[in-house]
Scaffold this active site. Structure first.
Site, PDB file in Angstrom:
ATOM      1  NE  ARG A   1      -3.766   0.966   2.093  1.00 25.13           N
ATOM      2  CZ  ARG A   1      -4.881   1.299   2.630  1.00 25.13           C
ATOM      3  NH1 ARG A   1      -5.045   2.293   3.731  1.00 25.13           N
ATOM      4  NH2 ARG A   1      -5.965   0.485   2.139  1.00 25.13           N
TER       5      ARG A   1
ATOM      6  CG  HIS B   1      -8.473   0.509  -2.428  1.00 24.36           C
ATOM      7  ND1 HIS B   1      -7.754  -0.588  -2.263  1.00 24.36           N
ATOM      8  CD2 HIS B   1      -9.130   1.115  -1.289  1.00 24.36           C
ATOM      9  CE1 HIS B   1      -7.894  -0.750  -0.640  1.00 24.36           C
ATOM     10  NE2 HIS B   1      -8.717   0.178  -0.215  1.00 24.36           N
TER      11      HIS B   1
ATOM     12  CD  GLN C   1     -13.047  -0.915  -0.019  1.00 27.50           C
ATOM     13  OE1 GLN C   1     -12.169  -0.543   0.863  1.00 27.50           O
ATOM     14  NE2 GLN C   1     -14.068  -1.287   0.216  1.00 27.50           N
TER      15      GLN C   1
ATOM     16  CG  ASP D   1     -13.090   7.545  -1.121  1.00 28.38           C
ATOM     17  OD1 ASP D   1     -12.812   7.407   0.297  1.00 28.38           O
ATOM     18  OD2 ASP D   1     -12.256   7.312  -1.904  1.00 28.38           O
TER      19      ASP D   1
ATOM     20  CB  CYS E   1     -13.677   2.473   0.719  1.00 28.09           C
ATOM     21  SG  CYS E   1     -13.349   4.150   0.751  1.00 28.09           S
TER      22      CYS E   1
ATOM     23  NE  ARG F   1     -11.053  -4.085   1.445  1.00 36.27           N
ATOM     24  CZ  ARG F   1     -10.064  -3.330   1.772  1.00 36.27           C
ATOM     25  NH1 ARG F   1     -10.105  -2.188   2.465  1.00 36.27           N
ATOM     26  NH2 ARG F   1      -8.976  -3.623   1.107  1.00 36.27           N
TER      27      ARG F   1
HETATM   28  N1   CP Z   1     -11.102   0.903   2.937  1.00 39.42           N
HETATM   29  C1   CP Z   1      -9.696   0.749   3.323  1.00 39.42           C
HETATM   30  O1   CP Z   1      -8.943   0.578   2.498  1.00 39.42           O
HETATM   31  O2   CP Z   1      -9.642   0.810   4.664  1.00 39.42           O
HETATM   32  P1   CP Z   1      -8.279   1.040   5.477  1.00 39.42           P
HETATM   33  O3   CP Z   1      -7.682   2.500   4.890  1.00 39.42           O
HETATM   34  O4   CP Z   1      -8.524   0.999   6.888  1.00 39.42           O
HETATM   35  O5   CP Z   1      -7.394   0.034   5.000  1.00 39.42           O
HETATM   36  N1  NVA Z   2      -9.525   7.659  -1.310  1.00 46.11           N
HETATM   37  C1  NVA Z   2      -9.090   7.272   0.041  1.00 46.11           C
HETATM   38  C2  NVA Z   2      -9.633   5.717  -0.015  1.00 46.11           C
HETATM   39  C3  NVA Z   2      -9.334   5.227   1.492  1.00 46.11           C
HETATM   40  C4  NVA Z   2      -9.483   3.589   1.583  1.00 46.11           C
HETATM   41  C5  NVA Z   2      -7.745   7.310   0.021  1.00 46.11           C
HETATM   42  O1  NVA Z   2      -6.973   7.143  -0.747  1.00 46.11           O
HETATM   43  O2  NVA Z   2      -7.467   7.843   1.350  1.00 46.11           O
END
Ligand code: CP
Ligand code: NVA
Length: 329
Positions: free
Chosen positions: A107, A134, A137, A230, A271, A316
């Site tokens: 990530r 993502h 997700q 989001d 998400c 998830r």
């Molecule tokens: N939705 C999601 O990716 O959550 P986190 O940032 O907690 O992993």
């Molecule tokens: N768009 C958000 C998604 C988090 C799961 C981010 O990148 O912070």
């Protein structure tokens, strides 16, 4: 079912509709086993490394719990404490980790980083979120829709918010792949990247899906089966953007008027994490600066009977397990 052994999972554009359906069906099976307490340690003895250059609750926990449920062991590498980035390149890190581990999750920032990691790794690399995509997700999101309605093809999913981002982009891709109708409600400057829209329109020609981009939230959310939003400012973006994003996106907040404009049995998805109240430090800070108590979704919708956000969060785990299982077994 075809074998996905050895495949990376970097973005859903790389997967066929059949392969995505396969991952969903494995995830549904794994969820049943988990709920019934049936052991499923199919990957006993394997080891994975999970790299997080950005924060995470759901994705990290899903990889950790999922790996352990499957009989694997996990090493977590956070934003500090390893040589990655400061003293060692992605290419060198990939080769080192691949010599010790059976799979690597990443990530972080640009998609090109997770791509480079995969290019230099002989073991599967899984994208746990980049600026652009993502993909894990999306599997949980469509699984939640399938559990709700029993099917996916022909369902209308509406995304309200910053649609040029990882979540908006990936939703458009998954809907195209699965023959769903994707609508983005956003100001024009936050519409998804033109080239990606064109790719998705081409995919829709094969699958029967559609892509609609609109600035009119009431027009866009009409007859929706699922409404999704989001955060307005994503991880890695500067705090100074809040004022501009609030101005641009406040008209696209998911509130009860928007929800009631969808089908009566429509569900709300997010998400997470979400700014639906002032119970977080950033939420409180935004309230102090801009007087907003809730942002991309109202607390009323978040807590309503339409909301499936915690089912989605649980999914998830099951979908990430499916990705690890199918690419490693
Ligand atoms: N939705 C999601 O990716 O959550 P986190 O940032 O907690 O992993
Ligand atoms: N768009 C958000 C998604 C988090 C799961 C981010 O990148 O912070």
């Amino acid at each position: 079912m075809g074998s996905l052994k050895g495949r990376d999972f970097l973005k859903l554009l790389d997967y066929t509709p059949e392969e995505i359906e396969q991952l969903l069906s494995v995830a549904i099976g794994l969820k049943k086993k988990k709920h019934n307490g049936e052991p499923h340690r199919y990957l006993e003895g394997k080891q994975i490394a999970i790299i997080f250059e950005k924060d995470s609750t759901r994705t990290r926990c899903a990889f950790e719990v999922g790996a352990k449920d499957l009989g694997m062991e996990v090493t977590y590498l956070g934003p500090t404490g390893s040589q990655l980035g400061k003293k060692e390149t992605i290419a060198d890190t990939a080769r080192v980790l691949a010599s010790m581990y059976d799979g690597i999750e990443y990530r972080g920032f640009e998609q090109s980083i997770v791509q480079e990691l995969a290019d230099y790794s002989k073991v599967p690399v899984w994208n746990g979120l980049t600026n652009e995509f993502h993909p894990t997700q999306m599997l949980a999101d469509v699984m939640t829709i399938k559990e709700e309605f029993g099917d996916l093809k022909g369902r209308k999913l509406v995304f309200c918010g910053d649609a040029r981002n990882n979540v908006g982009n990936s939703l458009m891709v998954v809907c195209s792949k699965l023959g769903m109708h994707f609508t983005c409600c956003a100001p024009r400057e936050l519409f998804p990247d033109k080239a990606l829209v064109e790719d998705c329109v081409d995919i829709c020609a094969e699958t029967g899906g559609t892509i609609t981009l609109t600035e009119d939230i009431m027009e866009g959310t009409k007859d929706a089966d699922a409404i999704y939003t989001d955060v307005w400012v994503s991880m890695g973006e500067p705090m100074e953007l809040w004022q501009e994003r609030i101005n641009l996106l406040q008209p696209y907040q998911v509130n009860m008027e928007v929800m009631n404009n969808a089908k009566p049995n429509a569900i709300f998805l997010h998400c997470l994490p979400s700014f639906h109240n002032i119970g977080t430090t950033i939420g409180k800070d935004i309230y102090d600066k801009f007087g907003l108590k809730e942002m991309e979704v109202t607390d009323e919708v978040f807590e309503s009977s339409h909301s499936r956000v915690f089912e989605e969060a649980e999914n998830r785990l099951h979908t990430i397990k499916a990705v690890m299982l199918e690419t490693l077994r």
